[in-house]
Design an enzyme around this catalytic site. Structure first.
Site, PDB file in Angstrom:
ATOM      1  N   GLU A  47      43.349  55.469   4.863  1.00 38.15           N
ATOM      2  CA  GLU A  47      42.770  54.135   4.801  1.00 38.15           C
ATOM      3  C   GLU A  47      41.863  54.100   3.572  1.00 38.15           C
ATOM      4  O   GLU A  47      40.997  54.972   3.416  1.00 38.15           O
ATOM      5  CB  GLU A  47      41.948  53.857   6.071  1.00 38.15           C
ATOM      6  CG  GLU A  47      41.377  52.461   6.022  1.00 38.15           C
ATOM      7  CD  GLU A  47      40.600  52.068   7.259  1.00 38.15           C
ATOM      8  OE1 GLU A  47      40.528  52.835   8.226  1.00 38.15           O
ATOM      9  OE2 GLU A  47      40.047  50.952   7.221  1.00 38.15           O
ATOM     10  N   ARG A 273      42.695  68.748  13.466  1.00 34.25           N
ATOM     11  CA  ARG A 273      42.047  68.390  12.213  1.00 34.25           C
ATOM     12  C   ARG A 273      41.242  69.575  11.709  1.00 34.25           C
ATOM     13  O   ARG A 273      40.912  70.494  12.450  1.00 34.25           O
ATOM     14  CB  ARG A 273      41.171  67.148  12.364  1.00 34.25           C
ATOM     15  CG  ARG A 273      40.080  67.240  13.403  1.00 34.25           C
ATOM     16  CD  ARG A 273      39.405  65.892  13.615  1.00 34.25           C
ATOM     17  NE  ARG A 273      38.649  65.467  12.455  1.00 34.25           N
ATOM     18  CZ  ARG A 273      38.801  64.286  11.849  1.00 34.25           C
ATOM     19  NH1 ARG A 273      39.685  63.416  12.288  1.00 34.25           N
ATOM     20  NH2 ARG A 273      38.057  63.969  10.825  1.00 34.25           N
ATOM     21  N   LYS A 283      34.268  60.111   7.144  1.00 35.84           N
ATOM     22  CA  LYS A 283      34.067  59.218   5.992  1.00 35.84           C
ATOM     23  C   LYS A 283      32.826  58.364   6.177  1.00 35.84           C
ATOM     24  O   LYS A 283      32.126  58.069   5.218  1.00 35.84           O
ATOM     25  CB  LYS A 283      35.292  58.318   5.810  1.00 35.84           C
ATOM     26  CG  LYS A 283      36.391  59.001   5.013  1.00 35.84           C
ATOM     27  CD  LYS A 283      37.421  57.998   4.549  1.00 35.84           C
ATOM     28  CE  LYS A 283      38.514  57.848   5.555  1.00 35.84           C
ATOM     29  NZ  LYS A 283      39.636  57.032   5.128  1.00 35.84           N
TER      30      LYS A 283
HETATM   31  P1  ATP Z   1      37.639  58.410   9.602  1.00 35.09           P
HETATM   32  O1  ATP Z   1      36.806  59.429   8.867  1.00 35.09           O
HETATM   33  O2  ATP Z   1      37.171  57.028   9.433  1.00 35.09           O
HETATM   34  O3  ATP Z   1      37.960  58.835  11.014  1.00 35.09           O
HETATM   35  P2  ATP Z   1      40.118  59.407   8.767  1.00 35.09           P
HETATM   36  O4  ATP Z   1      39.460  60.674   8.324  1.00 35.09           O
HETATM   37  O5  ATP Z   1      41.031  59.398   9.929  1.00 35.09           O
HETATM   38  O6  ATP Z   1      39.028  58.314   8.928  1.00 35.09           O
HETATM   39  P3  ATP Z   1      42.265  58.317   7.217  1.00 35.09           P
HETATM   40  O7  ATP Z   1      42.186  57.709   5.884  1.00 35.09           O
HETATM   41  O8  ATP Z   1      42.763  57.506   8.328  1.00 35.09           O
HETATM   42  O9  ATP Z   1      40.826  58.842   7.496  1.00 35.09           O
HETATM   43  O10 ATP Z   1      43.071  59.689   7.145  1.00 35.09           O
HETATM   44  C1  ATP Z   1      44.319  59.813   6.515  1.00 35.09           C
HETATM   45  C2  ATP Z   1      45.057  60.969   7.114  1.00 35.09           C
HETATM   46  O11 ATP Z   1      44.295  62.160   6.980  1.00 35.09           O
HETATM   47  C3  ATP Z   1      45.296  60.753   8.595  1.00 35.09           C
HETATM   48  O12 ATP Z   1      46.630  61.097   8.886  1.00 35.09           O
HETATM   49  C4  ATP Z   1      44.338  61.686   9.254  1.00 35.09           C
HETATM   50  O13 ATP Z   1      44.844  62.153  10.470  1.00 35.09           O
HETATM   51  C5  ATP Z   1      44.194  62.806   8.228  1.00 35.09           C
HETATM   52  N1  ATP Z   1      42.897  63.455   8.347  1.00 35.09           N
HETATM   53  C6  ATP Z   1      41.686  62.858   8.320  1.00 35.09           C
HETATM   54  N2  ATP Z   1      40.706  63.749   8.514  1.00 35.09           N
HETATM   55  C7  ATP Z   1      41.304  64.961   8.664  1.00 35.09           C
HETATM   56  C8  ATP Z   1      40.836  66.288   8.902  1.00 35.09           C
HETATM   57  N3  ATP Z   1      39.535  66.560   9.015  1.00 35.09           N
HETATM   58  N4  ATP Z   1      41.742  67.275   8.991  1.00 35.09           N
HETATM   59  C9  ATP Z   1      43.045  67.017   8.863  1.00 35.09           C
HETATM   60  N5  ATP Z   1      43.563  65.793   8.639  1.00 35.09           N
HETATM   61  C10 ATP Z   1      42.716  64.771   8.545  1.00 35.09           C
END
Ligand code: ATP
Ligand code: MG
Length: 570
Positions: A47, A273, A283
């Site tokens: 996003e 994650r 974020k």
């Molecule tokens: P927020 O921090 O608002 O929860 P988000 O980290 O999920 O947002 P996105 O932009 O939706 O941010 O993430 C893009 C992709 O990265 C998604 O498929 C998400 O699952 C993956 N992702 C985000 N954070 C992690 C993490 N810590 N480890 C592995 N994958 C991640």
């Protein structure tokens, strides 16, 4: 590459080959073997509401990595359904970060907003099939009706509107005839489902917001859940890989796919994650650090963002190697930041040319060396990489050494310069200290020393060998620079665990700025993106934000593993 290095590389590959397949690799291999797919397509779906962080690097390496490994394709798709929080700056930074990590997406960059017309038509399809309705409950009422984990929800009083009524109301929503929050479109599933995601979730809400891609075309936007699976289907994604928190959304993901005339059936798989200690990877929290001025922007070298790590001097291969080492599993855990630091050191040790820079200079006058003489010495750029060549460094009567590399007296463990004792200047002569000159308050401001004749590249003839080697820079010819030393952003291992306010755990000493550092002249040719090992000090790179040719600024990427001890035994 020297023999030594190529053998290391071969071991690495052998190790990689021997590594058992992780569960996503196993699923993909099986799907291909059984002919379920002839080609896999994955996607990375950020996003654009912030910059990418180390956790995203894991997802990028996994999604793009699977496509590379199995001869498939990976799309970059911006999941842009929240226009108020998103913008073009974030879109651009994300593209830059993905490319910098060494990946390229298949075809054009994609946006969920590319599919807003199709998603709208599918919402109408659900309404026509009696599977969606316009609901006038307020957000608060909706929470009350939703129930809890142990208590079923209640049907909305608007749930039995007729298809025609719903079509007319949804059209009015789209035409902007209602205020934000006045109503929403909800899927009609099951208010008593044990899975709260299936309790008539919202699929469209009114947002009178300008969108960075679609402008003012829409005032209703699909929810993440309604948009995501359908976008996967439109793009023919075979394996929709996401993090574990989406596991509970999977029944909803599948419900939409089953109830809509989608062109393909994507499948969702969840992995754990990445969490890393001494950092936050939310974020929202990273944005707060930026917005409230705790750091100097998203790419502050202390930030766990990809752009911050790039500015700090981390390399793409070190991040990819890190993601490879941590593996892909379904169990959550916290990875030690030491593992990341190991990967960075490992890469830079092998690849960064060496140079000398004195961070806290102390003047040394060599009393038996002619004042007007300059010798140009040749030194190797890397102890075991002949391909990195040699460089020239000027040597003269006055040199700078580190203040901490001199003591008037010391025990045997101190293998640097001591009054009456000897030390070798790296790549130059052995010197012996005679006198420490002090200012009126007793600070040492200059050392008077002598070179031991005949010691350029040779041991002293009298057999009194120096115990250590220290780095130095010519006082006549050098590059005056600023050096920034970073420490961990947080002093607490788990900054945001257990109800702590992560801002309270910020490390107050996470940045030290040193002025008047003296680097060897060859470093004036350094460019942004090149890393160096400053001998005995760590790995450094030019700062992309503050460095200018007139005033170079170097960031310390990371210190050497065991700083002094080891080096001095050489
Ligand atoms: P927020 O921090 O608002 O929860 P988000 O980290 O999920 O947002 P996105 O932009 O939706 O941010 O993430 C893009 C992709 O990265 C998604 O498929 C998400 O699952 C993956 N992702 C985000 N954070 C992690 C993490 N810590 N480890 C592995 N994958 C991640
Ligand atoms: Mg997300």
């Amino acid at each position: 590459m020297s023999d030594n290095l190529s053998s290391i590389a071969n071991t690495d590959t052998a190790e990689a080959k021997a590594k058992p397949l992780h569960f996503i690799q196993q699923i993909i291999r099986k799907d291909l073997e059984q002919g379920l797919h002839t080609k896999i397509i994955t996607r990375f779906p950020p996003e654009p509401n912030g910059y990418l962080h180390i956790g995203h690097a894991k997802s990028i390496c996994l999604n793009f990595g699977m496509a590379e490994e199995f001869g498939g394709a990976c799309n970059l798709r911006f999941d842009d359904t929240n226009p108020e929080k998103e913008n073009e700056e974030f879109v651009n930074s994300i593209m830059e970060d993905v490319k910098w990590l060494g990946f390229d997406w298949s075809g054009k960059v994609k946006y969920t907003s590319d599919y807003f017309d199709q998603l709208y038509d599918w919402a109408i399809h659900l309404i026509k099939n009696g599977l969606a309705f316009v609901c006038d409950l307020s957000a608060e009422q909706m929470r009350e009706y939703r129930g809890t984990l142990i208590e079923a929800g209640k049907n909305s009083p608007y749930r039995d509107r007729t298809v025609d009524e719903n079509l007319a109301l949804f059209e009015k929503m789209r035409a902007g005839e209602f205020e934000e929050g006045a109503c929403s479109l909800r899927a009609k599933i099951d208010m008593s489902s044990p899975n709260i995601n299936l309790r008539d979730p919202i699929i469209y809400r009114i947002k009178k917001a300008h969108h960075h891609q679609t402008g003012d075309k829409w005032c209703i936007y699909p929810s993440y859940d309604f948009a995501h699976g359908q976008s996967d289907a439109i793009e023919g994604i075979t394996h929709s890989i996401c993090t574990l928190e989406f596991e509970d959304h999977k029944p909803l993901y599948d419900w939409f796919i089953q109830n809509l005339p989608v062109p393909a059936i994507p499948r969702q798989y969840e992995f754990a994650r990445l969490n890393i200690n001494y950092a936050v990877t939310s974020k929202r929290k990273l944005k707060q650090l930026v917005d409230e001025g705790y750091v100097d922007g998203w790419n502050d070298p202390r930030m766990p963002t990809i752009s911050g790590m790039r500015r700090r001097g981390f390399t793409p291969s070190s991040l990819r190697n890190f993601c490879e080492r941590i593996g892909v599993t379904r169990s959550d855990g916290v990875v030690d930041v030491g593992m990341l630091e190991f990967c960075v050191r490992d890469d830079l040790d092998k690849n960064a040319p060496r140079a000398m820079c004195v961070l806290r200079p102390l003047k040394v006058t060599l009393t038996n060396y002619p004042a007007d003489k300059v010798e140009v010495l040749t030194v190797h750029n890397h102890p075991n990489r002949d391909d990195l060549g040699d460089r020239s460094i000027p040597f003269g009567q006055i040199v700078y050494i580190e203040q901490e590399d001199f003591r008037e007296e010391a025990n045997k463990k101190y293998k640097r310069l001591v009054l009456g004792k000897r030390v070798r200047l790296r790549g130059a002569y052995v010197i012996e200290a005679d006198e420490a000159i002090k200012d009126t308050v007793g600070n040492i401001i200059e050392i008077r020393a002598r070179i031991v004749e005949g010691t350029l590249g040779k041991d002293p003839e009298d057999g009194v060998k120096p115990k250590g080697v220290i780095h130095w820079v010519s006082a006549m010819q050098n590059l005056d620079c600023e050096v920034r030393l970073y420490d961990r952003l947080f002093k607490d291992e788990t900054p945001d665990a257990g109800g702590k306010n992560f801002l309270d755990t910020l490390n107050p000493n996470n940045l030290e700025i040193l002025h008047g550092c003296k680097a060897e002249v060859s470093l004036s040719k350094a460019t942004v993106g090149n890393s160096f090992q400053f001998e005995r000090q760590g790995y450094f790179c030019l700062d992309s934000k503050y460095s200018t040719p007139a005033k170079p600024v170097f960031n310390r990427t990371i210190s050497l593993k065991d700083s002094f001890g080891k080096e001095e035994q050489e």
